[in-house]
Design a protein around this motif. Structure first.
Motif, PDB file in Angstrom:
ATOM      1  N   GLN A 172      48.779  24.669  16.447  1.00 15.01           N
ATOM      2  CA  GLN A 172      48.070  24.496  16.560  1.00 15.01           C
ATOM      3  C   GLN A 172      48.452  23.149  16.390  1.00 15.01           C
ATOM      4  O   GLN A 172      49.438  22.636  16.020  1.00 15.01           O
ATOM      5  N   TYR A 194      46.802  19.271  15.024  1.00 16.37           N
ATOM      6  CA  TYR A 194      46.891  18.164  13.882  1.00 16.37           C
ATOM      7  C   TYR A 194      46.914  16.874  13.881  1.00 16.37           C
ATOM      8  O   TYR A 194      47.726  16.612  14.706  1.00 16.37           O
ATOM      9  N   GLN A 254      47.036  13.206  12.157  1.00 17.51           N
ATOM     10  CA  GLN A 254      47.051  12.354  10.625  1.00 17.51           C
ATOM     11  C   GLN A 254      47.103  10.625  10.620  1.00 17.51           C
ATOM     12  O   GLN A 254      47.595  10.356  10.954  1.00 17.51           O
ATOM     13  N   PHE A 285      50.369  15.945  14.887  1.00 19.78           N
ATOM     14  CA  PHE A 285      51.341  17.556  14.657  1.00 19.78           C
ATOM     15  C   PHE A 285      50.586  18.428  14.808  1.00 19.78           C
ATOM     16  O   PHE A 285      49.757  18.656  15.495  1.00 19.78           O
ATOM     17  N   PHE A 312      55.681  22.462   9.777  1.00 21.86           N
ATOM     18  CA  PHE A 312      55.501  21.414  11.768  1.00 21.86           C
ATOM     19  C   PHE A 312      56.153  20.511  11.950  1.00 21.86           C
ATOM     20  O   PHE A 312      57.147  21.026  11.439  1.00 21.86           O
ATOM     21  N   GLY A 313      56.000  20.001  12.237  1.00 19.13           N
ATOM     22  CA  GLY A 313      57.204  19.312  13.742  1.00 19.13           C
ATOM     23  C   GLY A 313      57.220  17.740  12.843  1.00 19.13           C
ATOM     24  O   GLY A 313      55.980  17.366  11.885  1.00 19.13           O
ATOM     25  N   GLN A 314      58.476  16.926  13.779  1.00 18.01           N
ATOM     26  CA  GLN A 314      58.115  15.406  12.980  1.00 18.01           C
ATOM     27  C   GLN A 314      56.887  14.924  13.617  1.00 18.01           C
ATOM     28  O   GLN A 314      56.540  13.524  13.090  1.00 18.01           O
ATOM     29  N   TYR A 322      53.034  20.482   0.286  1.00 22.04           N
ATOM     30  CA  TYR A 322      53.584  19.609   1.397  1.00 22.04           C
ATOM     31  C   TYR A 322      54.143  18.382   0.972  1.00 22.04           C
ATOM     32  O   TYR A 322      53.589  18.217   0.239  1.00 22.04           O
ATOM     33  N   GLY A 363      57.445   8.400   7.407  1.00 22.09           N
ATOM     34  CA  GLY A 363      57.171   8.282   8.370  1.00 22.09           C
ATOM     35  C   GLY A 363      57.660   9.246   9.106  1.00 22.09           C
ATOM     36  O   GLY A 363      58.108   9.775   9.945  1.00 22.09           O
ATOM     37  N   GLN A 364      57.654  10.805   7.970  1.00 24.41           N
ATOM     38  CA  GLN A 364      58.294  11.935   8.551  1.00 24.41           C
ATOM     39  C   GLN A 364      57.218  12.803   8.666  1.00 24.41           C
ATOM     40  O   GLN A 364      55.952  12.747   8.131  1.00 24.41           O
ATOM     41  N   GLY A 365      58.126  14.103   9.383  1.00 28.00           N
ATOM     42  CA  GLY A 365      57.133  15.225   8.816  1.00 28.00           C
ATOM     43  C   GLY A 365      56.333  15.740   7.525  1.00 28.00           C
ATOM     44  O   GLY A 365      56.724  15.301   6.892  1.00 28.00           O
ATOM     45  N   LEU A 366      55.892  16.984   7.387  1.00 29.56           N
ATOM     46  CA  LEU A 366      55.925  17.673   6.809  1.00 29.56           C
ATOM     47  C   LEU A 366      56.828  18.778   6.326  1.00 29.56           C
ATOM     48  O   LEU A 366      56.775  19.298   7.087  1.00 29.56           O
ATOM     49  N   GLU A 367      57.186  18.452   4.904  1.00 24.00           N
ATOM     50  CA  GLU A 367      58.281  19.002   4.146  1.00 24.00           C
ATOM     51  C   GLU A 367      57.800  20.843   3.726  1.00 24.00           C
ATOM     52  O   GLU A 367      56.638  20.035   2.433  1.00 24.00           O
TER      53      GLU A 367
END
Lengths: 110, 113
Positions: free
Chosen positions: A33, A35, A37, A88, A100-102, B35, B40-44
């Motif tokens: 997927q 997304y 933001q 993402f 999810f990635g960064q 999450y 400025g980072q991705g989702l954890e």
């Protein structure tokens, strides 16, 4: 641990140009997927591509999936200022955990 | 219809205090995720609820973090004895099926001073 990683981390292009973002992942998937933001907001789903699909289109978006290379790409054609956002990719890890990635920070310059 | 709602939208707290973050998922959505996103980072990934199944808590960073989902609807994420490194945006998302796209709230921005 992160399942996927986006590349590049940041991308800056002129309005009207095409933007390509890539995503690599580690394990087998049922679907992948993408997304978007916008700053200070939650994520919005763009497109889902299943593991048995190779390409999918939605408006100005084109997503490809190469399961042999464990990679996907998101192409935004004829970019607009409103496309400025972070993008993402996400995949299911294990049973149902969506990771999810960064992300890729895309900036469209007028 | 209404989307995923999170409250408060912003929370400033002193180090050592407990905080509760709330998520109201879309009605009928059985799957709910939390999450954390640092600047400025991705989702954890933190935690995942699916129906009446035991939640997947594998992403909770320490025992100071806990979450519950009452009646299969509203969820609260509790952080005890907050630390400065807990400062982040906490995002909640829901979906009808874990394999379908997620619907996200706008998050709670937590600042620990």
């Amino acid at each position: 641990s992160q399942q996927g990683e986006e590349d590049p981390q940041a991308l800056s292009i002129q309005e009207g140009e095409n933007a390509t973002m890539n995503c690599s992942y580690k394990t087998s998937i049922n679907n992948l997927q993408w997304y978007r933001q916008n700053s200070g907001r939650g994520l919005v789903h763009l497109i889902l591509i299943r593991s048995n699909e190779r390409e999918k289109h939605s408006g100005r978006l084109r997503v490809t999936l190469d399961t042999s290379k464990k990679s996907s790409s998101l192409l935004i054609t004829a970019s607009r200022a409103a496309d400025t956002a972070s993008y993402f990719c996400a995949q299911i890890q294990g049973a149902q955990k969506l990771v999810f990635g960064q992300g890729t920070r895309l900036t469209i310059n007028p | 219809g209404a989307g995923v709602s999170q409250s408060p939208s912003n929370k400033v707290t002193e180090k050592g205090k407990d905080v509760e973050l709330r998520c109201d998922p879309i009605s009928g959505h059985t799957a709910l995720y939390w999450y954390r996103q640092s600047l400025g980072q991705g989702l954890e990934f933190l935690i995942y609820f699916q129906g009446n199944s035991a939640p997947d808590k594998s992403g909770l960073p320490s025992d100071r973090f806990s979450a519950e989902r009452t009646g299969g609807s509203v969820s609260t994420l509790t952080i005890q004895r907050t630390q400065q490194e807990d400062s982040a945006v906490y995002l909640c998302a829901s979906t009808r099926d874990g394999n379908l796209p997620l619907h996200f709230g706008n998050g709670t921005r937590l600042t620990v001073t």
